[in-house]
Design a protein around this motif. Structure first.
Motif, PDB file in Angstrom:
ATOM      1  N   ASP A 285     -51.164 -78.087 -49.775  1.00 58.52           N
ATOM      2  CA  ASP A 285     -52.578 -77.795 -49.530  1.00 58.52           C
ATOM      3  C   ASP A 285     -52.759 -76.316 -49.163  1.00 58.52           C
ATOM      4  OD1 ASP A 285     -55.311 -78.213 -49.004  1.00 58.52           O
ATOM      5  OD2 ASP A 285     -54.922 -78.697 -46.910  1.00 58.52           O
TER       6      ASP A 285
ATOM      7  N   HIS B 270     -56.033 -86.542 -50.785  1.00 54.19           N
ATOM      8  CA  HIS B 270     -55.933 -85.977 -49.429  1.00 54.19           C
ATOM      9  C   HIS B 270     -57.271 -85.467 -48.902  1.00 54.19           C
ATOM     10  CE1 HIS B 270     -55.804 -82.108 -51.482  1.00 54.19           C
ATOM     11  NE2 HIS B 270     -55.969 -81.520 -50.321  1.00 54.19           N
ATOM     12  N   ASP B 271     -58.086 -84.893 -49.785  1.00 53.75           N
ATOM     13  CA  ASP B 271     -59.391 -84.362 -49.344  1.00 53.75           C
ATOM     14  C   ASP B 271     -60.547 -85.253 -49.772  1.00 53.75           C
ATOM     15  OD1 ASP B 271     -58.855 -82.159 -47.810  1.00 53.75           O
ATOM     16  OD2 ASP B 271     -59.119 -80.693 -49.425  1.00 53.75           O
TER      17      ASP B 271
ATOM     18  N   HIS C  16     -63.560 -84.476 -42.343  1.00 45.56           N
ATOM     19  CA  HIS C  16     -63.223 -84.996 -43.681  1.00 45.56           C
ATOM     20  C   HIS C  16     -61.941 -85.830 -43.651  1.00 45.56           C
ATOM     21  CE1 HIS C  16     -60.413 -81.527 -44.120  1.00 45.56           C
ATOM     22  NE2 HIS C  16     -59.822 -82.253 -45.029  1.00 45.56           N
TER      23      HIS C  16
ATOM     24  N   LYS D 178     -63.967 -85.175 -48.243  1.00 47.14           N
ATOM     25  CA  LYS D 178     -64.899 -84.053 -48.438  1.00 47.14           C
ATOM     26  C   LYS D 178     -66.115 -84.446 -49.260  1.00 47.14           C
ATOM     27  CE  LYS D 178     -62.086 -80.067 -47.475  1.00 47.14           C
ATOM     28  NZ  LYS D 178     -61.390 -78.889 -48.005  1.00 47.14           N
TER      29      LYS D 178
ATOM     30  N   HIS E  45     -52.554 -84.226 -43.152  1.00 54.99           N
ATOM     31  CA  HIS E  45     -52.384 -82.991 -43.930  1.00 54.99           C
ATOM     32  C   HIS E  45     -52.910 -81.747 -43.219  1.00 54.99           C
ATOM     33  CE1 HIS E  45     -56.507 -83.829 -45.541  1.00 54.99           C
ATOM     34  NE2 HIS E  45     -56.552 -82.534 -45.808  1.00 54.99           N
ATOM     35  N   HIS E  46     -53.611 -81.923 -42.088  1.00 54.96           N
ATOM     36  CA  HIS E  46     -54.016 -80.743 -41.299  1.00 54.96           C
ATOM     37  C   HIS E  46     -53.332 -80.691 -39.936  1.00 54.96           C
ATOM     38  CE1 HIS E  46     -56.938 -78.966 -43.989  1.00 54.96           C
ATOM     39  NE2 HIS E  46     -57.446 -80.161 -44.211  1.00 54.96           N
TER      40      HIS E  46
END
Ligand SMILES: [Fe+2]
Length: 304
Positions: A181, A98-99, A127, A102, A152-153
């Motif tokens: 998260d 998911h990240d 990201h 980054k 996811h954000h």
């Protein structure tokens, strides 16, 4: 517990390798499958064991532990919600990746010990798209994994990013990833902040429920984790201190606690208290800072 430890350690090393090797190159998603498989099996054998290991995170390795933890919480929650096994794999992969974006964000921004400027926040928020753009090139990647990564954000009220999706436009994959998260980020130690006790993190998420998640989802997440999740350092009403080592889903405020310190603060051999069996004995509060650090949670859990 030893098998859960092996699963956690091997997945951690895998995530570390893939994040270090990936810059610019291709990602081999198939290589991650066995690790997700191991997480699903471990949660099936003893959910508490693997979930408790998410508490033993190392601040300096946050990027890796966070990915592993989000994969674990996401698979556990997807299973709790009744998603079929083939979907658990996709949720787990989305958790690990998911990240991913980054790896392209400067460390100084990721670890900035202050509020980000609006320009820095734009870079940080990129990201999501950077990760998506990298992963979408993988020929075998499934749309569910991409949805999880991409959403996811996002927030239920439309205030999230990158697409300001609202309500039912956010898929179940985005929703599961977002809850996992948030929980891991709030309850983790970072270079710029102390960890929130798990029960406090869950209370903060409960307050955010209307803006962030579709109705009922944070409530079910809390029910799955227990009010005092496994690994939480606690003070009991009789003055004893220890760590929660098993949840009692029917009695979320009365888990099993492994005691390490007597009411006078002296170490005692680890002993188990099932709070359901001790009427009148309950959890006074979760412990933070030095009080929490005096307890060797890893050692206590290994006795459970
Ligand atoms: Fe993220």
């Amino acid at each position: 517990m030893p098998r859960a430890r092996t699963t956690y350690a091997e997945t951690f090393e895998h995530v570390k390798d893939l994040m270090q090797d990936a810059r610019g190159g291709a990602v081999d998603l198939a290589a991650s499958q066995p690790y997700i498989e191991a997480i699903i099996k471990s949660l099936g054998r003893n959910g508490d064991a693997l979930l408790s290991l998410t508490k033993l995170r190392r601040c300096d390795k946050y990027a890796y532990t966070h990915s592993v933890n989000v994969a674990i919480f996401s698979v556990a929650y997807a299973h709790y919600l009744g998603l079929p096994e083939n979907k658990l794999h996709l949720v787990g992969l989305a958790g690990l990746f998911h990240d991913f974006g980054k790896i392209f964000i400067p460390q100084a921004i990721l670890d900035a010990p202050r509020k980000l400027t609006s320009a820095e926040r734009d870079i940080m928020q990129a990201h999501v798209l950077l990760g998506y753009n990298h992963l979408v090139k993988e020929k075998d990647i499934r749309p569910e994994v991409l949805q999880g990564v991409m959403q996811h954000h996002e927030k239920y009220n439309g205030s999230g990013y990158p697409n300001r999706l609202r309500g039912s436009k956010i898929s179940i994959y985005g929703l599961i990833l977002s809850l996992s998260d948030h929980y891991d980020a709030l309850s983790s130690k970072r270079v710029y902040k102390e960890p929130m006790p798990a029960n406090v993190a869950l209370a903060v998420m409960y307050k955010m429920r209307e803006e962030a998640w579709a109705p009922g989802y944070v409530e079910r997440f809390i029910k799955m984790m227990g009010v005092y999740p496994v690994g939480t350092p606690v003070l009991l009403s009789n003055g004893e201190r220890g760590a929660v080592c098993h949840s009692n889903p029917e009695y979320p405020t009365l888990p099993k606690v492994m005691i390490a310190l007597n009411p006078a603060g002296r170490p005692v051999p680890p002993r188990l208290r099932d709070l359901r069996e001790h009427p009148g004995l309950d959890i006074e509060r979760s412990l933070t800072g030095n009080d929490a650090e005096m307890l060797d949670v890893g050692m206590l859990l290994s006795h459970a």
